[in-house]
Design a protein around this motif. Sequence first.
Motif, PDB file in Angstrom:
ATOM      1  N   ASP A  76       0.827  -1.199   0.000  1.00  0.00           N
ATOM      2  CA  ASP A  76       0.000   0.000   0.000  1.00  0.00           C
ATOM      3  C   ASP A  76       0.866   1.255   0.000  1.00  0.00           C
ATOM      4  O   ASP A  76       1.559   1.506   0.990  1.00  0.00           O
ATOM      5  CB  ASP A  76      -0.910  -0.024   1.242  1.00  0.00           C
ATOM      6  CG  ASP A  76      -1.829   1.183   1.279  1.00  0.00           C
ATOM      7  OD1 ASP A  76      -2.072   1.768   0.213  1.00  0.00           O
ATOM      8  OD2 ASP A  76      -2.275   1.545   2.389  1.00  0.00           O
ATOM      9  N   PRO A  77       0.864   2.044  -1.065  1.00  0.00           N
ATOM     10  CA  PRO A  77       0.185   1.812  -2.334  1.00  0.00           C
ATOM     11  C   PRO A  77       0.989   0.859  -3.214  1.00  0.00           C
ATOM     12  O   PRO A  77       2.205   0.817  -3.114  1.00  0.00           O
ATOM     13  CB  PRO A  77       0.206   3.217  -2.970  1.00  0.00           C
ATOM     14  CG  PRO A  77       1.470   3.825  -2.472  1.00  0.00           C
ATOM     15  CD  PRO A  77       1.644   3.310  -1.078  1.00  0.00           C
ATOM     16  N   PRO A  78       0.294   0.110  -4.080  1.00  0.00           N
ATOM     17  CA  PRO A  78       1.019  -0.759  -5.010  1.00  0.00           C
ATOM     18  C   PRO A  78       1.740   0.087  -6.067  1.00  0.00           C
ATOM     19  O   PRO A  78       1.220   1.123  -6.483  1.00  0.00           O
ATOM     20  CB  PRO A  78      -0.089  -1.596  -5.645  1.00  0.00           C
ATOM     21  CG  PRO A  78      -1.333  -0.806  -5.478  1.00  0.00           C
ATOM     22  CD  PRO A  78      -1.167   0.025  -4.242  1.00  0.00           C
ATOM     23  N   LEU A  79       2.910  -0.355  -6.463  1.00  0.00           N
ATOM     24  CA  LEU A  79       3.636   0.355  -7.530  1.00  0.00           C
ATOM     25  C   LEU A  79       3.702  -0.486  -8.805  1.00  0.00           C
ATOM     26  O   LEU A  79       4.356  -0.118  -9.770  1.00  0.00           O
ATOM     27  CB  LEU A  79       5.032   0.759  -7.054  1.00  0.00           C
ATOM     28  CG  LEU A  79       5.032   1.731  -5.848  1.00  0.00           C
ATOM     29  CD1 LEU A  79       6.453   2.045  -5.408  1.00  0.00           C
ATOM     30  CD2 LEU A  79       4.286   3.021  -6.182  1.00  0.00           C
ATOM     31  N   LEU A  80       3.023  -1.625  -8.752  1.00  0.00           N
ATOM     32  CA  LEU A  80       2.803  -2.421  -9.964  1.00  0.00           C
ATOM     33  C   LEU A  80       1.298  -2.606 -10.098  1.00  0.00           C
ATOM     34  O   LEU A  80       0.612  -2.824  -9.091  1.00  0.00           O
ATOM     35  CB  LEU A  80       3.449  -3.809  -9.835  1.00  0.00           C
ATOM     36  CG  LEU A  80       4.959  -3.945 -10.024  1.00  0.00           C
ATOM     37  CD1 LEU A  80       5.409  -5.367  -9.684  1.00  0.00           C
ATOM     38  CD2 LEU A  80       5.387  -3.597 -11.448  1.00  0.00           C
TER      39      LEU A  80
END
Lengths: 221, 221
Positions: A76-80
Amino acid sequence: MKKLYHFSLSPFCRKIRLILGEKKIDVELIEEKFWEKRVQFIKINHAGEVPVYVENLLTISDSNAIFEYLEEKYNDPPLLPDNLELRAECRRLSNWFDFKFHKEVTERVLYERVYKKVMKRGYPKSEIIKSGLKNLKFHLNYLNWLLEKRKWIACDFLTISDFTVASHLSSLDYISDVNWQEFSYVKDWYSKIKSRPTFRPILSDLLAGFNPPEHYNDLDF
Amino acid sequence: MKKLYHFSLSPFCRKIRLILGEKKIDVELIEEKFWEKRVQFIKINHAGEVPVYVENLLTISDSNAIFEYLEEKYNDPPLLPDNLELRAECRRLSNWFDFKFHKEVTERVLYERVYKKVMKRGYPKSEIIKSGLKNLKFHLNYLNWLLEKRKWIACDFLTISDFTVASHLSSLDYISDVNWQEFSYVKDWYSKIKSRPTFRPILSDLLAGFNPPEHYNDLDF
């Protein structure tokens, strides 16, 4: 306690600092002159390179391995993105910059101009720098072409690719090597990513003996 | 229909062929002389490099991006463990070989000796090859040290790290540059991975103008 061994101008370290910032993971930053091959540091990472991330008893080196670990553990947050095809596109572009761009541009420009002096390893060779700057144009053209069609580098939302590319370009920008005016889509994109709070501490790092240009820290460049 | 654009002696392509084999994914293999910059190929991959994997309308370049895609989509058998820390160790070692070993050894030895001739780009420089062979010893020592403690390279089971390292070493072995006798744990490990059925087609590929040594294809070397 979490730690990151890093060198302020290394694009690979900048990338990990941005990821840690975006994911709100607090770390103690330890500036490491990795070329001095400090015995205690070599024990931590036999490859003798930065970044190295330490989390309790776990030690990870290699920026890509560190990123994938952080992405899997702190999502959190996803970067993918979730979509497999977009994930592939993100990794393709990140690796393009970490591997191809690094070899064709970063090593030839940043390493010749700055690393050689800092590490006391002779004088910069102008023909190497010249070839690196020529290659830089090719890569910026490609980025500009991508960003004409996409909001962010790999797709329509912010991903690891943006942080990877911004890390490489910001290191070059420290020594005035990016002609932003010529690549308007790249400039607009960089302006957006540069304004993120996670970017501020990186842009305020100074390297003794090298002063960045006035526009370097400026959001309106 | 799935396709892989590759060059037989490229360690990055060998790695993807091994992964495809292990996961029992059938592909059409297309040998690409990527240095000739064929227009149709550049359209597929702007970076102009191999491997490139094509699956229906999806095209992925960069061996690491291809691997992660295949691992996420075709997880049987998995080539990364479930445990996050071991996954990090696998990626660290894969990237060590794809990045550091490639730069310090593969480029200096294989590219000087073979690629220069095949691509008609001048003559090999003996001082570059010599430094590459010296670096090779450092890396093999490290591998030997790892394999004294572990059954496979990253942990006690077979992972992507083994296929990455085997790809790099098998390309060097084609030109007789690995002194297996000096590194007994590495030799035992290579003997195990070399005996896998997925390795056979790779070892039977021949490059015109270069003959591999007798032991190259031999399980008892």
